[in-house]
Design a protein around this motif. Structure first.
Motif, PDB file in Angstrom:
ATOM      1  N   THR A  15       0.843  -1.195   0.000  1.00  0.00           N
ATOM      2  CA  THR A  15       0.000   0.000   0.000  1.00  0.00           C
ATOM      3  C   THR A  15       0.873   1.238   0.000  1.00  0.00           C
ATOM      4  OG1 THR A  15      -0.099   0.191   2.417  1.00  0.00           O
ATOM      5  CG2 THR A  15      -1.731  -1.233   1.367  1.00  0.00           C
ATOM      6  N   ASN A  16       0.229   2.363  -0.260  1.00  0.00           N
ATOM      7  CA  ASN A  16       0.919   3.652  -0.243  1.00  0.00           C
ATOM      8  C   ASN A  16       0.469   4.497   0.950  1.00  0.00           C
ATOM      9  OD1 ASN A  16       2.409   3.257  -2.686  1.00  0.00           O
ATOM     10  ND2 ASN A  16       0.501   3.604  -3.840  1.00  0.00           N
ATOM     11  N   GLN A  17       0.097   3.852   2.031  1.00  0.00           N
ATOM     12  CA  GLN A  17      -0.368   4.576   3.208  1.00  0.00           C
ATOM     13  C   GLN A  17       0.735   5.469   3.768  1.00  0.00           C
ATOM     14  OE1 GLN A  17      -2.390   1.010   5.344  1.00  0.00           O
ATOM     15  NE2 GLN A  17      -3.291   2.856   6.242  1.00  0.00           N
ATOM     16  N   LYS A  18       0.353   6.694   4.109  1.00  0.00           N
ATOM     17  CA  LYS A  18       1.268   7.620   4.765  1.00  0.00           C
ATOM     18  C   LYS A  18       0.963   7.738   6.255  1.00  0.00           C
ATOM     19  CE  LYS A  18       3.117   8.589   0.808  1.00  0.00           C
ATOM     20  NZ  LYS A  18       4.467   8.080   0.476  1.00  0.00           N
ATOM     21  N   VAL A  19      -0.267   7.453   6.623  1.00  0.00           N
ATOM     22  CA  VAL A  19      -0.691   7.440   8.031  1.00  0.00           C
ATOM     23  C   VAL A  19      -1.622   6.251   8.229  1.00  0.00           C
ATOM     24  CG1 VAL A  19      -0.497   9.950   8.345  1.00  0.00           C
ATOM     25  CG2 VAL A  19      -2.667   8.967   7.567  1.00  0.00           C
ATOM     26  N   PRO A  20      -1.739   5.732   9.444  1.00  0.00           N
ATOM     27  CA  PRO A  20      -2.676   4.624   9.699  1.00  0.00           C
ATOM     28  C   PRO A  20      -4.121   5.099   9.684  1.00  0.00           C
ATOM     29  CG  PRO A  20      -1.633   5.309  11.736  1.00  0.00           C
ATOM     30  CD  PRO A  20      -0.958   6.076  10.657  1.00  0.00           C
ATOM     31  N   GLU A  21      -5.036   4.166   9.567  1.00  0.00           N
ATOM     32  CA  GLU A  21      -6.462   4.506   9.503  1.00  0.00           C
ATOM     33  C   GLU A  21      -6.977   5.114  10.804  1.00  0.00           C
ATOM     34  OE1 GLU A  21      -8.842   1.279   8.173  1.00  0.00           O
ATOM     35  OE2 GLU A  21      -7.679   0.960   6.322  1.00  0.00           O
ATOM     36  N   SER A  22      -6.298   4.884  11.918  1.00  0.00           N
ATOM     37  CA  SER A  22      -6.736   5.475  13.185  1.00  0.00           C
ATOM     38  C   SER A  22      -6.566   6.985  13.203  1.00  0.00           C
ATOM     39  CB  SER A  22      -5.962   4.853  14.351  1.00  0.00           C
ATOM     40  OG  SER A  22      -4.564   5.051  14.198  1.00  0.00           O
ATOM     41  N   CYS A  23      -5.841   7.546  12.206  1.00  0.00           N
ATOM     42  CA  CYS A  23      -5.697   8.996  12.087  1.00  0.00           C
ATOM     43  C   CYS A  23      -6.838   9.629  11.308  1.00  0.00           C
ATOM     44  CB  CYS A  23      -4.380   9.351  11.401  1.00  0.00           C
ATOM     45  SG  CYS A  23      -2.902   9.101  12.414  1.00  0.00           S
TER      46      CYS A  23
END
Length: 316
Positions: free
Chosen positions: A218-226
């Motif tokens: 994935t290209n996530q920069k922050v986790p979903e909890s943010c």
């Protein structure tokens, strides 16, 4: 004739003894009547007190359980701040509240039966609970005063080294990751400290954490909890968006991401812990005030009840 004289000599002595016995009986009756009035008053007061203390104990128990099981509760606070005082204080509050609620029933039984042993046990146990809640109060306010000492450094360390790393095989990393996710959801924050222009806010995930290097597919920069409710892919940077978290402090891409929490967690965490440690400390300080009153009443009633046996012996 000598027999008649002997009878006349002893008759006044018997009458004197009879009068003295009558006065003693009357005095004992008045004393017993006064004691009965005191016992009735103490018994009624203790009944009302037990009802109040049952409500207070249940309230303290409920607050303690709520602080423990809420999304970002005491068990989640401990791994983030690296200090167990808040969790220990919460357990002491639960134990004290539960003990007070149970003792209210014990106090009712002892009052109805006027049992000296039950009343003594009731008063002694109230004194022990008083000490436990006093310790909880002291720990809560001590924790509140020592909050800011090392928390920010601890937050940076755990977020850098532990968050999202080998969570399936490393129990400690799993616990810290869950704690961070719960904190960011509860406090609506992301990263360590600062606002959207800070290098230690949401951008900290991209710059300093092992978590970002573990994102293989994935290209996530922050986790979903943010993320708040809405488009999660835009929030995490997986979808095209001309703004954070994909672009940081750029003159060309200054769009505001409506789904991303951009403030760091440190300030919100300090405020959260100060508020709830004050709640725990206040509850743990108020309940003992009622316990002192109950201890005094229970031992007064115990002394009155134990005095009846002595009075009965005097009457006989």
């Amino acid at each position: 004739m000598p027999v008649s004289e002997s009878y006349d000599v002893n008759k006044p002595l018997k009458r004197q003894r009879s009068n003295r016995s009558a006065r003693s009986t009357a005095s004992s009756a008045r004393r017993r009547q006064h004691d009965d009035g005191c016992v009735t008053c103490l018994r009624g007061t203790l009944h009302c007190y037990n009802v109040c203390i049952l409500i207070i104990g249940c309230a303290a128990l409920g607050i303690g359980i709520w602080l423990l099981v809420t999304d970002f509760g005491a068990r989640k606070v401990t791994p983030v701040v690296g200090n167990q005082l808040y969790e220990v204080t919460t357990y002491l509050l639960i134990a004290g509240g539960g003990a007070v609620a149970l003792l209210a029933f014990c106090g009712c039984c002892g009052t109805i039966r006027e049992d000296k042993c039950v009343l003594s046990f009731y008063g002694t146990t109230l004194a022990i609970v008083l000490i436990v809640l006093g310790v909880a109060c002291g720990l809560a306010f001590f924790f509140r005063s020592e909050l800011a000492g090392h928390i920010q450094g601890r937050m940076k360390q755990t977020l850098t080294l532990n968050y999202g790393v080998e969570v399936r095989t490393n129990a400690e990393n799993k616990r810290l990751t869950d704690a961070w996710d719960a904190m960011q959801r509860q406090l609506q924050c992301c990263g360590v400290v600062g606002n959207f222009t800070s290098l230690e806010g949401y951008i900290y995930y991209s710059l300093n954490t092992k978590w970002i290097t573990s994102q293989k597919s994935t290209n996530q920069k922050v986790p979903e909890s943010c993320c708040s409710s809405g488009d999660v892919k835009i929030c995490t940077g997986e979808a095209d968006f001309n703004g954070p978290p994909r672009f940081f402090n750029s003159e060309l891409f200054k769009q505001t991401n409506p789904f991303l929490y951009t403030n760091g967690c440190y300030d919100a965490l300090i405020k959260y812990l100060q508020t709830y440690s004050a709640v725990v400390g206040t509850v743990a300080a108020v309940v003992p005030l009622f316990l002192v009153f109950g201890i005094i009443i229970s031992f007064c009633l115990c002394s009155r009840v134990s005095g009846y046996g002595h009075d009965d012996e005097v009457d006989l």
